[in-house]
Design a protein around this motif. Structure first.
Motif, mmCIF file in Angstrom:
data_model
loop_
_atom_site.group_PDB
_atom_site.id
_atom_site.type_symbol
_atom_site.label_atom_id
_atom_site.label_comp_id
_atom_site.label_asym_id
_atom_site.label_seq_id
_atom_site.Cartn_x
_atom_site.Cartn_y
_atom_site.Cartn_z
ATOM 1 N N GLY A 1 -51.874 -12.542 27.991
ATOM 2 C CA GLY A 1 -53.299 -12.352 28.266
ATOM 3 C C GLY A 1 -53.583 -10.993 28.885
ATOM 4 N N LEU A 2 -52.778 -10.593 29.871
ATOM 5 C CA LEU A 2 -52.967 -9.306 30.531
ATOM 6 C C LEU A 2 -52.783 -8.162 29.540
ATOM 7 C CD1 LEU A 2 -53.402 -7.697 33.143
ATOM 8 C CD2 LEU A 2 -50.906 -7.748 33.478
ATOM 9 N N MET A 3 -51.844 -8.332 28.628
ATOM 10 C CA MET A 3 -51.588 -7.276 27.644
ATOM 11 C C MET A 3 -52.785 -7.104 26.712
ATOM 12 S SD MET A 3 -48.343 -6.807 25.116
ATOM 13 C CE MET A 3 -48.198 -5.327 24.100
ATOM 14 N N PHE A 4 -53.360 -8.208 26.259
ATOM 15 C CA PHE A 4 -54.519 -8.115 25.369
ATOM 16 C C PHE A 4 -55.731 -7.541 26.097
ATOM 17 C CE2 PHE A 4 -52.261 -11.050 22.487
ATOM 18 C CZ PHE A 4 -52.521 -10.401 21.289
ATOM 19 N N ILE A 5 -55.900 -7.878 27.375
ATOM 20 C CA ILE A 5 -56.993 -7.310 28.168
ATOM 21 C C ILE A 5 -56.823 -5.798 28.294
ATOM 22 C CG2 ILE A 5 -57.991 -7.195 30.486
ATOM 23 C CD1 ILE A 5 -57.444 -10.196 30.726
ATOM 24 N N SER A 6 -55.585 -5.360 28.533
ATOM 25 C CA SER A 6 -55.324 -3.924 28.669
ATOM 26 C C SER A 6 -55.582 -3.192 27.353
ATOM 27 C CB SER A 6 -53.883 -3.693 29.131
ATOM 28 O OG SER A 6 -52.953 -4.049 28.118
ATOM 29 N N ILE A 7 -55.244 -3.831 26.228
ATOM 30 C CA ILE A 7 -55.516 -3.224 24.918
ATOM 31 C C ILE A 7 -57.021 -3.095 24.701
ATOM 32 C CG2 ILE A 7 -55.364 -3.589 22.418
ATOM 33 C CD1 ILE A 7 -52.636 -4.904 22.894
ATOM 34 N N LEU A 8 -57.770 -4.130 25.107
ATOM 35 C CA LEU A 8 -59.233 -4.097 24.987
ATOM 36 C C LEU A 8 -59.825 -2.973 25.831
ATOM 37 C CD1 LEU A 8 -61.903 -5.340 24.004
ATOM 38 C CD2 LEU A 8 -61.789 -6.890 25.981
ATOM 39 N N PHE A 9 -59.375 -2.872 27.081
ATOM 40 C CA PHE A 9 -59.870 -1.821 27.969
ATOM 41 C C PHE A 9 -59.553 -0.443 27.396
ATOM 42 C CE2 PHE A 9 -60.377 -3.858 32.441
ATOM 43 C CZ PHE A 9 -61.226 -4.802 31.891
ATOM 44 N N MET A 10 -58.332 -0.263 26.937
ATOM 45 C CA MET A 10 -57.922 1.029 26.396
ATOM 46 C C MET A 10 -58.758 1.383 25.173
ATOM 47 S SD MET A 10 -54.123 2.350 25.239
ATOM 48 C CE MET A 10 -54.043 1.252 23.823
ATOM 49 N N SER A 11 -58.992 0.411 24.291
ATOM 50 C CA SER A 11 -59.778 0.658 23.079
ATOM 51 C C SER A 11 -61.208 1.054 23.428
ATOM 52 C CB SER A 11 -59.786 -0.587 22.192
ATOM 53 O OG SER A 11 -58.475 -0.962 21.818
ATOM 54 N N VAL A 12 -61.813 0.354 24.380
ATOM 55 C CA VAL A 12 -63.202 0.621 24.755
ATOM 56 C C VAL A 12 -63.342 2.004 25.376
ATOM 57 C CG1 VAL A 12 -65.065 -0.035 26.340
ATOM 58 C CG2 VAL A 12 -63.862 -1.794 25.027
ATOM 59 N N PHE A 13 -62.464 2.337 26.314
ATOM 60 C CA PHE A 13 -62.619 3.599 27.030
ATOM 61 C C PHE A 13 -62.216 4.796 26.174
ATOM 62 C CE2 PHE A 13 -62.355 0.739 30.804
ATOM 63 C CZ PHE A 13 -63.642 1.006 31.266
ATOM 64 N N PHE B 1 -64.965 14.880 30.694
ATOM 65 C CA PHE B 1 -63.864 14.822 31.665
ATOM 66 C C PHE B 1 -63.679 13.411 32.216
ATOM 67 C CE2 PHE B 1 -62.251 15.096 36.036
ATOM 68 C CZ PHE B 1 -61.033 15.706 35.797
ATOM 69 N N PHE B 2 -64.754 12.821 32.747
ATOM 70 C CA PHE B 2 -64.622 11.497 33.359
ATOM 71 C C PHE B 2 -64.303 10.410 32.339
ATOM 72 C CE2 PHE B 2 -66.975 13.620 36.836
ATOM 73 C CZ PHE B 2 -66.088 13.350 37.863
ATOM 74 N N PRO B 3 -64.976 10.368 31.176
ATOM 75 C CA PRO B 3 -64.562 9.377 30.170
ATOM 76 C C PRO B 3 -63.101 9.545 29.742
ATOM 77 C CG PRO B 3 -66.706 10.277 29.612
ATOM 78 C CD PRO B 3 -66.198 11.093 30.751
ATOM 79 N N MET B 4 -62.644 10.797 29.649
ATOM 80 C CA MET B 4 -61.266 11.038 29.235
ATOM 81 C C MET B 4 -60.291 10.572 30.314
ATOM 82 S SD MET B 4 -59.567 14.598 27.885
ATOM 83 C CE MET B 4 -60.003 15.471 29.398
ATOM 84 N N ILE B 5 -60.592 10.862 31.593
ATOM 85 C CA ILE B 5 -59.724 10.441 32.694
ATOM 86 C C ILE B 5 -59.656 8.919 32.770
ATOM 87 C CG2 ILE B 5 -59.458 10.411 35.203
ATOM 88 C CD1 ILE B 5 -58.606 13.018 33.834
ATOM 89 N N ILE B 6 -60.806 8.256 32.602
ATOM 90 C CA ILE B 6 -60.830 6.789 32.621
ATOM 91 C C ILE B 6 -60.022 6.236 31.451
ATOM 92 C CG2 ILE B 6 -62.306 4.756 32.414
ATOM 93 C CD1 ILE B 6 -64.500 6.357 33.847
ATOM 94 N N ALA B 7 -60.128 6.888 30.279
ATOM 95 C CA ALA B 7 -59.354 6.458 29.107
ATOM 96 C C ALA B 7 -57.857 6.602 29.370
ATOM 97 C CB ALA B 7 -59.751 7.273 27.879
ATOM 98 N N ILE B 8 -57.447 7.696 30.014
ATOM 99 C CA ILE B 8 -56.026 7.882 30.353
ATOM 100 C C ILE B 8 -55.597 6.814 31.363
ATOM 101 C CG2 ILE B 8 -54.349 9.432 31.414
ATOM 102 C CD1 ILE B 8 -55.231 10.273 28.631
ATOM 103 N N GLY B 9 -56.491 6.499 32.313
ATOM 104 C CA GLY B 9 -56.191 5.413 33.255
ATOM 105 C C GLY B 9 -56.014 4.087 32.541
ATOM 106 N N ALA B 10 -56.851 3.823 31.520
ATOM 107 C CA ALA B 10 -56.718 2.596 30.728
ATOM 108 C C ALA B 10 -55.402 2.594 29.963
ATOM 109 C CB ALA B 10 -57.891 2.471 29.763
ATOM 110 N N LEU B 11 -54.967 3.784 29.522
ATOM 111 C CA LEU B 11 -53.666 3.903 28.854
ATOM 112 C C LEU B 11 -52.542 3.523 29.812
ATOM 113 C CD1 LEU B 11 -51.783 4.898 26.528
ATOM 114 C CD2 LEU B 11 -51.953 7.179 27.560
ATOM 115 N N PHE B 12 -52.631 4.005 31.052
ATOM 116 C CA PHE B 12 -51.615 3.662 32.050
ATOM 117 C C PHE B 12 -51.613 2.153 32.326
ATOM 118 C CE2 PHE B 12 -51.803 8.127 34.190
ATOM 119 C CZ PHE B 12 -51.160 8.657 33.080
#
Length: 294
Positions: A81-93, A42-53
């Motif tokens: 730069g912000l876009m690539f950081i967000s892609i990295l976060f989304m991929s990791v989570f 649940f928590f990893p999935m919610i964090i991943a959805i947050g990274a998607l947002f």
């Protein structure tokens, strides 16, 4: 004695039986199966959805950067730069969420098989902790291999994708490390590639079609918004559409639905693994013979 409420995994099956028994298992076990996945993921999935947002918000800023401020005539440079950081976060989570789900689902099935339908929930929790890095390493290696295969040509990525589709069950049932699992996958699939390809293709088609059901609300809402975007002919309006709260929520629901549907793939992969393993080693038949002496 035959038990209609228990699904036997360790036996040979054709394509139709694999698909039908996958949905039979879901019908019989859907509540404890998905309940266990939700508790661990649940928590990893919610964090991943947050990274998607976060990614969609950065995507909005990226498009907004093309806007020309008319009153001062200043060009706002897109925030790459912000876009690539967000892609990295989304991929990791998303990687973390899928790793936890894989471990939970596969060890739930293992417990189901080992204990004839009785689930050892503590064992599953322990395996999520113990096997997290093994599965993470496996997923990263599989991703790199598929990426390198795609660079070579189309066919190699299809071939390696099918071979590695059973890597996770092999890691579980052979208790191997990530690297050894990759090596053994090629040996295990040898002589059964077309059979594996057929099952993977059919399950992919089923889950893709079902996945569109979860995507329909977001797609309808987006197309309605497109009318406003086209009429405005303004990059800022396009950028704002990606941070629309309703659109974000509908996309979140869509990804959660696809996350749940991924469980169908995991179950069918375990059935396929045991089908091939039975043809190679007849382990299920040997287990039944051994049980007769007890």
């Amino acid at each position: 004695m035959y038990n209609d409420n228990y699904v036997e995994f360790k036996k040979e099956r054709d394509l139709g039986a694999i698909i039908s028994d996958t949905f039979k298992f879901l019908r019989l076990q859907w509540k404890p199966f998905f309940g266990t996945i939700i508790r661990t993921s649940f928590f990893p999935m919610i964090i991943a959805i947050g990274a998607l947002f976060f990614y969609m918000s950065s995507f909005s800023d990226f498009f907004g950067g093309f806007d020309l401020t008319v009153d001062v005539g200043v060009y706002n440079e897109p925030n790459v730069g912000l876009m690539f950081i967000s892609i990295l976060f989304m991929s990791v989570f998303f990687l973390i969420a899928y790793v936890v789900m894989n471990i939970t689902a596969l060890y739930y099935i293992k417990s189901y098989i080992d204990n004839k339908g009785v689930i050892d929930y503590q064992m599953i929790k322990d395996r999520v902790k113990d096997k997290f890095w093994s599965f993470t390493g496996l997923f990263i290696l599989v991703g790199l291999i598929l990426f390198m295969s795609a660079l070579l040509c189309v066919f190699p990525v299809f071939y390696t994708g099918v071979v590695l589709s059973l890597a996770a069950p092999i890691l579980v049932y052979h208790n191997l490390g990530a690297g050894d699992t990759i090596s053994y996958s090629f040996k295990f699939i040898n002589g059964h590639w077309w059979e594996t390809f057929g099952v993977v293709l059919v399950v992919w088609l089923i889950t893709t079609i079902l996945g569109y059901i979860f995507s329909i609300p977001a797609m309808i809402y987006f197309f309605i918004k497109m009318g406003t975007i086209i009429s405005a002919n303004d990059p800022a309006v396009l950028a704002g559409s990606f941070t629309d709260p309703i659109y974000l929520i509908l996309n979140g629901v869509s990804y959660i639905g696809q996350f749940v549907l991924y469980a169908i793939t995991l179950i069918s992969n375990v059935f396929l693994y045991f089908d091939i393993n039975e043809q190679k080693n007849a382990s299920g038949a040997m287990d039944k013979i051994d049980s007769l002496g007890n």
